[in-house]
Design a protein around this motif. Sequence first.
Motif, PDB file in Angstrom:
ATOM      1  N   MET A 241       0.840  -1.195   0.000  1.00 19.19           N
ATOM      2  CA  MET A 241       0.000   0.000   0.000  1.00 19.19           C
ATOM      3  C   MET A 241       0.877   1.246   0.000  1.00 19.19           C
ATOM      4  O   MET A 241       1.731   1.401   0.861  1.00 19.19           O
ATOM      5  N   LYS A 242       0.641   2.130  -0.972  1.00 21.64           N
ATOM      6  CA  LYS A 242       1.402   3.366  -1.072  1.00 21.64           C
ATOM      7  C   LYS A 242       0.473   4.548  -0.879  1.00 21.64           C
ATOM      8  O   LYS A 242      -0.638   4.579  -1.414  1.00 21.64           O
ATOM      9  N   GLY A 243       0.946   5.529  -0.158  1.00 25.64           N
ATOM     10  CA  GLY A 243       0.152   6.727   0.071  1.00 25.64           C
ATOM     11  C   GLY A 243       0.211   7.161   1.513  1.00 25.64           C
ATOM     12  O   GLY A 243       0.463   6.360   2.417  1.00 25.64           O
ATOM     13  N   ASN A 244      -0.018   8.431   1.743  1.00 22.64           N
ATOM     14  CA  ASN A 244      -0.005   8.993   3.079  1.00 22.64           C
ATOM     15  C   ASN A 244      -1.259   9.847   3.272  1.00 22.64           C
ATOM     16  O   ASN A 244      -1.736  10.489   2.331  1.00 22.64           O
ATOM     17  N   PRO A 245      -1.840   9.815   4.483  1.00 19.62           N
ATOM     18  CA  PRO A 245      -3.023  10.639   4.737  1.00 19.62           C
ATOM     19  C   PRO A 245      -2.710  12.106   4.431  1.00 19.62           C
ATOM     20  O   PRO A 245      -1.573  12.544   4.647  1.00 19.62           O
ATOM     21  N   PRO A 246      -3.696  12.886   3.911  1.00 17.52           N
ATOM     22  CA  PRO A 246      -5.111  12.516   3.730  1.00 17.52           C
ATOM     23  C   PRO A 246      -5.396  11.864   2.386  1.00 17.52           C
ATOM     24  O   PRO A 246      -6.542  11.674   2.025  1.00 17.52           O
ATOM     25  N   TYR A 247      -4.340  11.532   1.631  1.00 17.32           N
ATOM     26  CA  TYR A 247      -4.545  10.941   0.303  1.00 17.32           C
ATOM     27  C   TYR A 247      -4.832   9.452   0.441  1.00 17.32           C
ATOM     28  O   TYR A 247      -4.242   8.772   1.287  1.00 17.32           O
ATOM     29  N   PRO A 248      -5.730   8.929  -0.421  1.00 22.33           N
ATOM     30  CA  PRO A 248      -6.059   7.502  -0.334  1.00 22.33           C
ATOM     31  C   PRO A 248      -4.857   6.625  -0.664  1.00 22.33           C
ATOM     32  O   PRO A 248      -4.011   6.992  -1.475  1.00 22.33           O
ATOM     33  N   GLU A 249      -4.802   5.487  -0.013  1.00 27.51           N
ATOM     34  CA  GLU A 249      -3.748   4.517  -0.321  1.00 27.51           C
ATOM     35  C   GLU A 249      -4.028   3.836  -1.659  1.00 27.51           C
ATOM     36  O   GLU A 249      -5.176   3.554  -1.996  1.00 27.51           O
ATOM     37  N   VAL A 250      -2.968   3.572  -2.404  1.00 29.04           N
ATOM     38  CA  VAL A 250      -3.079   2.877  -3.687  1.00 29.04           C
ATOM     39  C   VAL A 250      -2.432   1.508  -3.543  1.00 29.04           C
ATOM     40  O   VAL A 250      -1.258   1.408  -3.188  1.00 29.04           O
ATOM     41  N   PRO A 251      -3.189   0.427  -3.797  1.00 27.34           N
ATOM     42  CA  PRO A 251      -2.589  -0.909  -3.697  1.00 27.34           C
ATOM     43  C   PRO A 251      -1.691  -1.208  -4.899  1.00 27.34           C
ATOM     44  O   PRO A 251      -2.104  -1.037  -6.045  1.00 27.34           O
ATOM     45  N   TYR A 252      -0.477  -1.627  -4.615  1.00 29.71           N
ATOM     46  CA  TYR A 252       0.458  -2.035  -5.662  1.00 29.71           C
ATOM     47  C   TYR A 252       0.700  -3.534  -5.535  1.00 29.71           C
ATOM     48  O   TYR A 252       0.721  -4.087  -4.427  1.00 29.71           O
ATOM     49  N   LEU A 253       0.892  -4.158  -6.676  1.00 32.42           N
ATOM     50  CA  LEU A 253       1.217  -5.577  -6.706  1.00 32.42           C
ATOM     51  C   LEU A 253       2.668  -5.728  -7.134  1.00 32.42           C
ATOM     52  O   LEU A 253       3.057  -5.299  -8.221  1.00 32.42           O
ATOM     53  N   LYS A 270      -5.994  -0.647  -9.339  1.00 30.39           N
ATOM     54  CA  LYS A 270      -7.083   0.272  -9.052  1.00 30.39           C
ATOM     55  C   LYS A 270      -8.059  -0.371  -8.077  1.00 30.39           C
ATOM     56  O   LYS A 270      -8.219  -1.585  -8.026  1.00 30.39           O
ATOM     57  N   SER A 271      -8.732   0.502  -7.321  1.00 27.48           N
ATOM     58  CA  SER A 271      -9.750   0.033  -6.398  1.00 27.48           C
ATOM     59  C   SER A 271     -10.690   1.191  -6.088  1.00 27.48           C
ATOM     60  O   SER A 271     -10.311   2.358  -6.167  1.00 27.48           O
ATOM     61  N   ASN A 272     -11.918   0.850  -5.726  1.00 27.17           N
ATOM     62  CA  ASN A 272     -12.899   1.881  -5.411  1.00 27.17           C
ATOM     63  C   ASN A 272     -13.100   2.061  -3.916  1.00 27.17           C
ATOM     64  O   ASN A 272     -14.119   2.550  -3.468  1.00 27.17           O
TER      65      ASN A 272
END
Length: 403
Positions: A241-253, A270-272
């Motif tokens: 998981m990449k990202g820092n609050p307040p931005y949403p985390e983006v799942p990486y594979l 991508k995820s909703n």
Amino acid sequence: MSQIVFSGSFSSEGGLEWAEDGCYFVTEILIKHHDSRSSWDFTCCCLPEELLELILQRVTDIVDLYQCSNVCHSWRSIARKQSALLPPQLLVLRNPNNVIDKIQMINMFIGSSSVCKIPEFNTRDGVRYMPMIVESSHGWLVMNYNTSKSRKVEGHLNYICLYNPLSREEIWLPPLLLNSENPKFVLSSKPTNPSCIVLALHEKKLVFWRFGNKKWTFLKNVEYWINDIICYKDEFHALQMKGNPPYPEVPYLLQVKFSPKCHVKSIPTKSNRSFYFAFNYLVESLCGNLWMVCTVLGNLGTSTLKFQVYKLHWKMMKWEKIKSLGDQAIVLACNDSVCVQADESTVYKKNCIYFTDDLCNGRGPSKEFGTYDLENETMNHLPFLNHDNPCYRWFKLDIWYND
């Protein structure tokens, strides 16, 4: 050659009718290979396949089934099919002083249990090492040994033992220099396979060992913490998981490949939904899909509220939420989550998640154990076993034709 005897009578249709107490009697004979109360003697390897399937269906103990698989090739073939229907064993790790001094293997459905022998490891000066971490993969335990003294030293050596609790085979790997007390280990296959690779994640470093190597090989630093690792279709995949609050985390594979050379590829997906305040696990479905199971936490992150399951759409590289597992159930565990068949022939309830809390989430020893119905979104907490500072894992019997 081993001989087998059994009690029963053939029906006119050619099947076998069992007395009410005959099932247990037959199971005992299969394991011991002798008894004086026999009606007929048979060469064990010459039993008809249909009859052998009927017999092994009555073997519900994991140790007994493993012993049956060692009789001959035909027994191994039937035992392998039966092992897929047996529930994973709950490993209760007694951890009174942050070292594991007892491992109990329990069948939660029928109540049978056995105690696993823990391999001993002593230094040349007589200092005894005890395992502080135990994980499960491909029917083996990955045991991380250390002394209480060395754990207080930064950059201490860890001694890794791959251990089969049923055959008691031991494979000791080269020492691994770690700064983290909770590394993750994943096996690509059974360690008796010469192509086996062991991938270890500690802190933000990936290192691996392959059969014949005399030391671990550093692979790559990773930028963010990794949630889970799985060997999926003969390749290692990690969820990050990449990202820092307040931005949403983006799942990486992360795809870790070893052919033709070792390299790591990071793929954004991508995820909703937001993945904050959740722990995420990777699991392969019985039909070959890659699923991500997310735990949604409540009470300031100290208890599980619900689970959500997502399937990876490979062409779009998007995680799509699913509400049904079909005739499957998920047994959730650190590094070794598995899908199991759930129908009338098994003890599992379909569309359910069987879970335990574990050390991967950083909240300390487990205090949660239960089931979650994905369709009804209902949680059933079961009382955890009363042991000294227990940790829970799952152990799935894995029988291969070429063992």
